[in-house]
Motif scaffolding. Structure first.
Motif, PDB file in Angstrom:
ATOM      1  N   GLY A 274       0.931  -1.203  -0.096  1.00 54.15           N
ATOM      2  CA  GLY A 274      -0.163  -0.127  -0.101  1.00 54.15           C
ATOM      3  C   GLY A 274       0.890   1.269  -0.058  1.00 54.15           C
ATOM      4  N   LEU A 275       2.023   1.413   0.859  1.00 55.84           N
ATOM      5  CA  LEU A 275       2.924   2.458   0.827  1.00 55.84           C
ATOM      6  C   LEU A 275       3.516   2.551  -0.610  1.00 55.84           C
ATOM      7  N   LEU A 276       3.894   1.368  -1.335  1.00 62.21           N
ATOM      8  CA  LEU A 276       4.556   1.565  -2.477  1.00 62.21           C
ATOM      9  C   LEU A 276       3.420   2.169  -3.520  1.00 62.21           C
ATOM     10  N   LEU A 277       2.403   2.110  -3.759  1.00 63.01           N
ATOM     11  CA  LEU A 277       1.313   2.815  -4.466  1.00 63.01           C
ATOM     12  C   LEU A 277       1.408   4.264  -4.042  1.00 63.01           C
ATOM     13  N   ILE A 278       1.815   4.734  -2.844  1.00 68.83           N
ATOM     14  CA  ILE A 278       2.142   6.244  -2.463  1.00 68.83           C
ATOM     15  C   ILE A 278       3.449   6.686  -3.179  1.00 68.83           C
ATOM     16  N   PHE A 279       4.347   5.854  -3.070  1.00 71.37           N
ATOM     17  CA  PHE A 279       5.733   6.211  -3.477  1.00 71.37           C
ATOM     18  C   PHE A 279       6.183   6.272  -4.734  1.00 71.37           C
ATOM     19  N   TYR A 280       5.339   5.547  -5.472  1.00 77.37           N
ATOM     20  CA  TYR A 280       5.503   5.104  -7.163  1.00 77.37           C
ATOM     21  C   TYR A 280       5.245   6.639  -7.849  1.00 77.37           C
ATOM     22  N   PRO A 281       3.953   7.234  -7.551  1.00 76.37           N
ATOM     23  CA  PRO A 281       3.798   8.740  -8.206  1.00 76.37           C
ATOM     24  C   PRO A 281       4.864   9.564  -7.623  1.00 76.37           C
ATOM     25  N   ILE A 282       5.337   9.533  -6.642  1.00 80.22           N
ATOM     26  CA  ILE A 282       6.259  10.565  -5.926  1.00 80.22           C
ATOM     27  C   ILE A 282       7.579  10.518  -6.784  1.00 80.22           C
ATOM     28  N   ALA A 283       8.049   9.089  -6.548  1.00 86.28           N
ATOM     29  CA  ALA A 283       9.370   9.090  -7.326  1.00 86.28           C
ATOM     30  C   ALA A 283       9.289   9.328  -8.874  1.00 86.28           C
ATOM     31  N   ALA A 284       7.911   8.928  -9.559  1.00 84.72           N
ATOM     32  CA  ALA A 284       7.994   9.367 -10.910  1.00 84.72           C
ATOM     33  C   ALA A 284       7.937  10.948 -11.050  1.00 84.72           C
ATOM     34  N   TRP A 285       7.397  11.541 -10.301  1.00 85.16           N
ATOM     35  CA  TRP A 285       7.134  13.104 -10.271  1.00 85.16           C
ATOM     36  C   TRP A 285       8.600  13.623 -10.117  1.00 85.16           C
ATOM     37  N   VAL A 286       9.483  13.147  -9.128  1.00 86.94           N
ATOM     38  CA  VAL A 286      10.794  13.484  -8.938  1.00 86.94           C
ATOM     39  C   VAL A 286      11.677  13.359 -10.460  1.00 86.94           C
ATOM     40  N   SER A 287      11.524  12.126 -10.927  1.00 86.02           N
ATOM     41  CA  SER A 287      12.174  11.852 -12.058  1.00 86.02           C
ATOM     42  C   SER A 287      11.944  12.732 -13.581  1.00 86.02           C
ATOM     43  N   ASP A 288      10.791  13.275 -13.415  1.00 83.68           N
ATOM     44  CA  ASP A 288      10.518  14.336 -14.445  1.00 83.68           C
ATOM     45  C   ASP A 288      11.245  15.484 -14.119  1.00 83.68           C
ATOM     46  N   ARG A 289      11.611  15.743 -13.032  1.00 82.18           N
ATOM     47  CA  ARG A 289      12.365  16.904 -12.468  1.00 82.18           C
ATOM     48  C   ARG A 289      13.769  16.826 -12.533  1.00 82.18           C
ATOM     49  N   LEU A 290      14.323  15.812 -11.985  1.00 88.76           N
ATOM     50  CA  LEU A 290      15.888  15.565 -11.624  1.00 88.76           C
ATOM     51  C   LEU A 290      16.292  14.813 -12.821  1.00 88.76           C
ATOM     52  N   GLY A 291      15.664  13.975 -13.394  1.00 83.80           N
ATOM     53  CA  GLY A 291      16.109  13.286 -14.569  1.00 83.80           C
ATOM     54  C   GLY A 291      15.868  11.580 -14.231  1.00 83.80           C
ATOM     55  N   ARG A 292      16.073  10.707 -14.910  1.00 80.53           N
ATOM     56  CA  ARG A 292      15.963   9.309 -14.876  1.00 80.53           C
ATOM     57  C   ARG A 292      17.049   8.714 -14.138  1.00 80.53           C
ATOM     58  N   LYS A 293      18.479   8.910 -14.443  1.00 82.98           N
ATOM     59  CA  LYS A 293      19.774   8.539 -14.112  1.00 82.98           C
ATOM     60  C   LYS A 293      19.924   8.538 -12.408  1.00 82.98           C
ATOM     61  N   PRO A 294      19.380   9.692 -11.913  1.00 79.81           N
ATOM     62  CA  PRO A 294      19.790   9.929 -10.457  1.00 79.81           C
ATOM     63  C   PRO A 294      19.070   8.815  -9.508  1.00 79.81           C
ATOM     64  N   LEU A 295      17.679   8.623  -9.923  1.00 81.16           N
ATOM     65  CA  LEU A 295      16.889   7.791  -9.238  1.00 81.16           C
ATOM     66  C   LEU A 295      17.333   6.096  -9.355  1.00 81.16           C
ATOM     67  N   ILE A 296      17.772   5.794 -10.681  1.00 80.28           N
ATOM     68  CA  ILE A 296      18.164   4.472 -10.809  1.00 80.28           C
ATOM     69  C   ILE A 296      19.310   4.327 -10.084  1.00 80.28           C
ATOM     70  N   ILE A 297      20.481   5.326  -9.964  1.00 76.05           N
ATOM     71  CA  ILE A 297      21.526   5.071  -9.192  1.00 76.05           C
ATOM     72  C   ILE A 297      21.331   4.996  -7.823  1.00 76.05           C
ATOM     73  N   GLY A 338      10.178   4.749 -10.625  1.00 80.00           N
ATOM     74  CA  GLY A 338       9.913   6.030 -11.015  1.00 80.00           C
ATOM     75  C   GLY A 338      10.583   6.482 -11.997  1.00 80.00           C
ATOM     76  N   ALA A 339      12.057   5.940 -12.223  1.00 80.56           N
ATOM     77  CA  ALA A 339      12.879   6.442 -13.395  1.00 80.56           C
ATOM     78  C   ALA A 339      12.831   5.776 -14.559  1.00 80.56           C
ATOM     79  N   LYS A 340      13.044   4.037 -14.115  1.00 82.44           N
ATOM     80  CA  LYS A 340      13.238   3.359 -15.396  1.00 82.44           C
ATOM     81  C   LYS A 340      11.860   2.977 -16.312  1.00 82.44           C
ATOM     82  N   ASN A 341      10.860   3.299 -15.650  1.00 81.34           N
ATOM     83  CA  ASN A 341       9.533   3.101 -16.197  1.00 81.34           C
ATOM     84  C   ASN A 341       9.428   4.064 -17.436  1.00 81.34           C
ATOM     85  N   PRO A 342       9.862   5.248 -17.385  1.00 83.75           N
ATOM     86  CA  PRO A 342       9.546   6.106 -18.597  1.00 83.75           C
ATOM     87  C   PRO A 342      10.896   5.829 -19.395  1.00 83.75           C
TER      88      PRO A 342
END
Length: 419
Positions: A274-297, A338-342
């Motif tokens: 249930g917590l993962l469902l909350i964290f998924y869109p947060i991580a995706a939102w961050v990846s749209d702003r910071l980029g994909r690589k920082p989150l994957i790393i 959040g990053a590897k999905n897009p």
């Protein structure tokens, strides 16, 4: 895109619903693997039965690349919507048959054979579902929100697993162990048909379609875009292993190795998912702003450094510490997803976007993620060391970390059609 662009919420719902069905069904098998081991793979050695049951679970993943290539080719040459509709219909058929499957005691060897065949059908359909759905979502998304829009395809898969976990929790708390083993486990499979029919209706009614690319073939994906296919494959290894460790294997592990009851295991899993469902869109939102690589790393480094400590927490026998171990796995899964999905879509050329992504993702998901419960069970059984699966998790993190650091460009700001 098609001339009549549907509302974004309708696109998201159509991309989401099939993943709910696919992973609800897949998750139920993982949650009830102990029952399946008793009823379809009886043996005097419980470990042998469990390994056989996880082997049947893995069979569905081993054929995923084939299903992904077939449905991916349909998506590239005929249309994304047609491939998605075919996928959800195949899963609906497998779901109905799972609910009425006879056991080993009733029909002998035909029972495990039928079970494996249904797992294969589920694997073939799931092979094209997730990848085609995120391609569909990404191609309909605003350029600066591809992460946030595509995450809903993956969000749907976790919602499906959460529904499976919730169904297991409800049944295990409402029925006796004898009732669960006799007929209780069949109920959630039967109820899954309603979700499948909803997905079919939604997708059939979605008129807008991304123009398919002409001439896409699996050989073309490998021969002309092998670098892109290999890169995406390796980027998905860590998230695949972490996901199936956290939300399939751990449920059995904390019962067999940490002495927790089935109801406790399912309750812990349901809460963390249930917590993962909350964290998924947060991580995706961050990846749209910071980029994909920082989150994957960050996600892969967390798995590399914490793989062994996570299993020390899971093995502690203390529900509080077990929950913390599951939380660490969940956090890594969210960061990576959040990053590897897009990035999965952005890093694949348009002409082979469905086929190439299906091939890359399903090899990673099938041969690394889907086999993780089997590999982890074998590591514990053969060595007697309950912490050994932590090294497998760390190894997966290392593969993706190396790929992200030295072999992956940042794709967040590039126009999708130019990739």
């Amino acid at each position: 895109m098609g001339a009549q662009q549907p509302p974004l919420w309708r696109v998201i719902l159509a991309g989401l619903i099939g993943n709910v069905m696919e992973w609800y069904d897949f998750a139920l098998y993982g949650y009830f693997v102990g029952i399946f081991s008793d009823q379809f793979f009886p043996s005097s050695d419980p470990n042998a039965s469990l390994i056989a049951a996880f082997g049947a679970f893995a069979a569905g993943f081993l054929v995923r690349p084939l299903g992904g290539v077939v449905l991916g080719r349909i998506g590239d040459r005929v249309g994304r919507r047609q491939a998605l509709t075919l996928s959800v219909m195949a899963m609906a058929l497998a779901t109905v048959l799972m609910a009425i499957l006879p056991t080993y005691q009733q029909v002998g060897l035909w029972a495990p054979v039928a079970l494996v065949l249904l797992r294969i059908l589920q694997g073939l359909s799931a092979g094209g579902e997730y990848t085609t759905s995120i391609v569909f979502l990404a191609e309909h998304a605003p350029a600066n929100r591809r992460g946030l829009v595509t995450i809903w395809g993956l969000w749907g898969s976790v919602l499906g697993m959460l529904l499976g976990s919730a169904a297991g929790t409800l049944l295990s708390s409402s029925l006796s162990a004898a009732q669960m083993h006799s007929w209780g486990w069949r109920l959630p499979f039967a109820l899954g048909l309603m979700v499948a029919l909803t997905g079919f209706v939604l997708r059939r009614g979605l008129n807008s379609e991304t123009p398919p690319a002409a001439g896409s073939r699996p050989v073309q994906a490998l021969a002309h875009h092998s670098g892109a296919v290999l890169r995406v494959l390796l980027l998905n290894v860590a998230s695949s292993v972490a996901f199936y460790t956290a939300f399939v294997y751990v449920i059995t592990y904390i019962q067999s190795e940490a002495g927790q009851s089935e109801s406790v295991a399912l309750a812990l899993n349901t809460r963390v998912m249930g917590l993962l469902l909350i964290f998924y869109p947060i991580a995706a939102w961050v990846s749209d702003r910071l980029g994909r690589k920082p989150l994957i790393i960050a996600g892969s480094l967390l798995l590399l450094l914490a793989g062994l400590p996570i299993f020390e927490l899971l093995h502690s026998g203390n529900p509080t510490w077990i929950s913390r171990g599951e939380m660490l796995l969940m956090l890594a899964v969210a960061l990576l997803a959040g990053a590897k999905n897009p990035a999965n879509v952005e890093l694949m050329p348009q002409a082979v976007r469905c086929t190439g992504l299906a091939l890359a993702f399903n090899v990673a998901e099938g041969y690394f993620g889907g086999t993780t419960p089997l590999i982890a069970s074998w590591l514990v059984s053969s060595s007697g060391n309950p912490l050994l699966p932590g090294y497998w998790v760390a190894f997966a993190g290392a593969i993706t970390l190396i790929t992200a650091l030295w072999f992956t460009p940042e794709s967040c700001r590039l126009p999708l059609q130019r990739l």
